[in-house]
Design an enzyme around this catalytic site. Structure first.
Site, PDB file in Angstrom:
ATOM      1  N   THR A  42     -15.421   7.322  -7.630  1.00 39.00           N
ATOM      2  CA  THR A  42     -16.570   7.894  -6.924  1.00 39.00           C
ATOM      3  C   THR A  42     -17.523   8.555  -7.915  1.00 39.00           C
ATOM      4  OG1 THR A  42     -17.235   9.334  -5.106  1.00 39.00           O
ATOM      5  CG2 THR A  42     -15.481  10.156  -6.510  1.00 39.00           C
ATOM      6  N   LYS A  89       0.070  -6.390   5.598  1.00 40.56           N
ATOM      7  CA  LYS A  89       0.202  -5.153   4.811  1.00 40.56           C
ATOM      8  C   LYS A  89       1.654  -4.706   4.815  1.00 40.56           C
ATOM      9  CE  LYS A  89      -0.920  -0.895   6.606  1.00 40.56           C
ATOM     10  NZ  LYS A  89      -1.748   0.287   6.891  1.00 40.56           N
ATOM     11  N   LYS A 135     -17.618  13.231  -6.856  1.00 40.10           N
ATOM     12  CA  LYS A 135     -16.748  14.393  -7.083  1.00 40.10           C
ATOM     13  C   LYS A 135     -17.071  14.963  -8.458  1.00 40.10           C
ATOM     14  CE  LYS A 135     -13.419  12.823  -3.666  1.00 40.10           C
ATOM     15  NZ  LYS A 135     -13.917  13.550  -2.508  1.00 40.10           N
ATOM     16  N   HIS A 188      -9.999  10.832  -7.642  1.00 39.02           N
ATOM     17  CA  HIS A 188      -9.746  12.246  -7.964  1.00 39.02           C
ATOM     18  C   HIS A 188      -9.398  12.450  -9.426  1.00 39.02           C
ATOM     19  CE1 HIS A 188     -10.135  13.831  -3.931  1.00 39.02           C
ATOM     20  NE2 HIS A 188      -9.678  12.643  -3.557  1.00 39.02           N
ATOM     21  N   SER A 218       0.828  -1.199   0.000  1.00 34.78           N
ATOM     22  CA  SER A 218       0.000   0.000   0.000  1.00 34.78           C
ATOM     23  C   SER A 218       0.867   1.256   0.000  1.00 34.78           C
ATOM     24  CB  SER A 218      -0.873  -0.059   1.268  1.00 34.78           C
ATOM     25  OG  SER A 218      -1.623   1.103   1.448  1.00 34.78           O
TER      26      SER A 218
HETATM   27  C1  LIG Z   1      -8.684   8.827  -2.706  1.00 41.67           C
HETATM   28  C2  LIG Z   1     -10.070   8.666  -2.197  1.00 41.67           C
HETATM   29  N1  LIG Z   1     -10.649   7.447  -2.272  1.00 41.67           N
HETATM   30  C3  LIG Z   1     -11.906   7.253  -1.846  1.00 41.67           C
HETATM   31  C4  LIG Z   1     -12.656   8.273  -1.323  1.00 41.67           C
HETATM   32  C5  LIG Z   1     -14.051   8.001  -0.860  1.00 41.67           C
HETATM   33  O1  LIG Z   1     -14.953   8.413  -1.836  1.00 41.67           O
HETATM   34  P1  LIG Z   1     -16.493   8.662  -1.455  1.00 41.67           P
HETATM   35  O2  LIG Z   1     -16.605  10.113  -1.108  1.00 41.67           O
HETATM   36  O3  LIG Z   1     -17.274   8.272  -2.654  1.00 41.67           O
HETATM   37  O4  LIG Z   1     -16.778   7.808  -0.264  1.00 41.67           O
HETATM   38  C6  LIG Z   1     -12.108   9.569  -1.234  1.00 41.67           C
HETATM   39  C7  LIG Z   1     -12.937  10.667  -0.705  1.00 41.67           C
HETATM   40  O5  LIG Z   1     -12.620  11.782  -0.611  1.00 41.67           O
HETATM   41  C8  LIG Z   1     -10.773   9.765  -1.681  1.00 41.67           C
HETATM   42  O6  LIG Z   1     -10.195  10.954  -1.600  1.00 41.67           O
END
Ligand SMILES: Cc1ncc(COP(=O)(O)O)c(C=O)c1O
Length: 414
Positions: free
Chosen positions: A189, A88, A192, A149, A69
């Site tokens: 997501t 991990k 966003k 993002h 990770s």
């Molecule tokens: C890199 C990353 N992964 C996952 C998530 C989670 O996404 P969601 O807002 O759909 O729960 C975020 C939320 O800001 C994020 O920055």
């Protein structure tokens, strides 16, 4: 979205396996699979849940698996790994040499998953996706890429950075043999760039089926409401067909970065649309954010420890396609005044101390992922110069052209 709301109401109806399954879920998942050129996709209530449920399930079902990770991975991935109960190993942020050393330390027969992101939201850095795919191939690891993002903002159809890196191939509809094709699991997501709410995974049909069948975070919770899924699908399809919003966002980002640099306000350099502005002190960052809201009606949050290390506190700005010249000027003027009022260090002061995390460091210029070529800057610059526009007015002139094109598209679609 309105039609779905009128017809089905606000509720979700139930869990996917009981009465929450419907054509909106099926259509949205088909659109997502098309977006990422995968066989299948699965929608969750958020990407937090998608990351947590997928990594927890995968890690716990693959016997003796190890998850590698990135040290800056989002909390949802960290939580998923923790919930998997499997081993991990954290590798240094974006450091492929460190990742390789860690992969090489594991026996070949051990199942491995490399979990990383494409755009890291707190510093705007970009994951070395191609190099990580090379290592995954060499050491027999699965790749798990969070494009939260990036979806809607990068690539010819908005599929994210993996798509962006093979622009020509994807623009010509040839996803096979590309970097995107080498990623085993995408997550994203709907909350966003796509302006709704919800999250998803995309991958092979067998893999998605396995998560669908085994992940408690998918099975034991209500699905998304039909209106949300219809809205998300419309949004994704719009962004697949039209890249004007992405282009405008990038031009606004360039303009804000240029304006801040011109005023000696310290931007942490990066190739993305994220603008981290270094403050370097938690109390000052909070004060700057409070003043922006109280005195200028601008809402920008301070990012403090533990989200960033102590001493690297910052304000974080993400321009949208809607941040027009007037709004951008308001922001930059406000920041300039606040930097003076609170006596926050400027870029030249960081430089005098030898620079810090890229700020004030000689030669730390990062080529934007949306290059001049992709934005058509070179050609437009020639034309704009030929029309007699001075050198420092080029970004603004480009923006005026882009905004004009956007308005034309909107007129046509209306
Ligand atoms: C890199 C990353 N992964 C996952 C998530 C989670 O996404 P969601 O807002 O759909 O729960 C975020 C939320 O800001 C994020 O920055």
């Amino acid at each position: 979205m309105h039609e779905a709301l009128e017809k089905y109401g606000a509720g979700a109806g139930g869990t996917r396996n009981i009465s929450g399954h419907n054509k909106h879920a099926v259509e949205l998942e088909a659109t997502l699979a098309k977006l990422h050129a995968t066989e299948s996709a699965l929608v969750f209530s958020s990407c937090y849940v998608a990351n947590d449920a997928t990594l927890a399930t995968l890690g716990s079902k693959l016997p003796d698996c190890v998850i590698l990770s990135d040290s800056l991975n989002h909390a949802s991935m960290i939580q998923g790994i923790r919930h998997s109960g499997t081993k991990k190993i954290v590798f240094k942020h974006n450091d492929v040499a460190d990742l390789e050393a860690k992969l090489a330390s594991l026996p070949l027969h051990v199942p491995k998953i490399i979990a990383f992101e494409s755009v890291y939201s707190m510093c705007g850095s970009i994951g070395p996706i191609e190099k990580i795919c090379d290592l995954a191939e060499k050491y027999g690891a699965l790749t798990f890429l969070d494009e939260v993002h990036a979806v809607g903002m990068y690539g010819p159809t908005g599929a994210g950075v993996a798509e962006h890196l093979d622009w020509e191939a994807h623009a010509n509809g040839k996803p096979r043999g590309t970097i995107m094709d080498r990623i085993d699991i995408f997550t994203g997501t709907l909350a966003k760039a796509y302006g709704c709410v919800g999250g998803y995974i995309a991958g092979s049909a067998k893999f998605v089926d396995m998560i669908r069948s085994l992940a408690p975070g998918f099975i034991f919770t209500s699905t998304l409401p039909p209106a949300t899924m219809a809205g998300a699908r419309a949004s994704i399809e719009y962004q697949m067909a039209y890249d004007g919003d992405r282009r405008l966002q990038q031009l606004h980002t360039r303009a804000v970065k240029e304006e801040l640099n011109a005023r000696d306000i310290p931007v942490i350099p990066n190739p993305s649309h994220i603008i981290p502005i270094l403050v370097g002190n938690a109390a000052l960052a909070k004060q700057a954010s409070d003043l922006l809201l109280r005195d200028y009606r601008i809402y920008v949050q301070a990012i403090n420890y533990p989200t960033v290390p102590v001493g690297q506190e910052r304000l974080r700005v993400t321009p949208t396609p809607g941040h027009t010249k007037e709004l951008r000027e308001k922001l930059v003027t406000a920041l300039d005044e606040i930097w003076t009022r609170l006596d926050i260090k400027r870029t030249s002061q960081w430089a005098a101390e030898g620079g810090f995390i890229g700020v004030g460091e000689e030669g730390n210029v990062q080529e934007p992922l949306w290059t001049d070529k992709l934005l058509g800057v070179e050609q437009a610059t020639k034309e704009i110069k030929a029309a007699g526009v001075p050198e420092n007015g080029i970004t603004e002139a480009l923006l005026a052209r882009e905004a004009h094109n956007t308005n034309r598209v909107m007129d046509v679609s209306a």
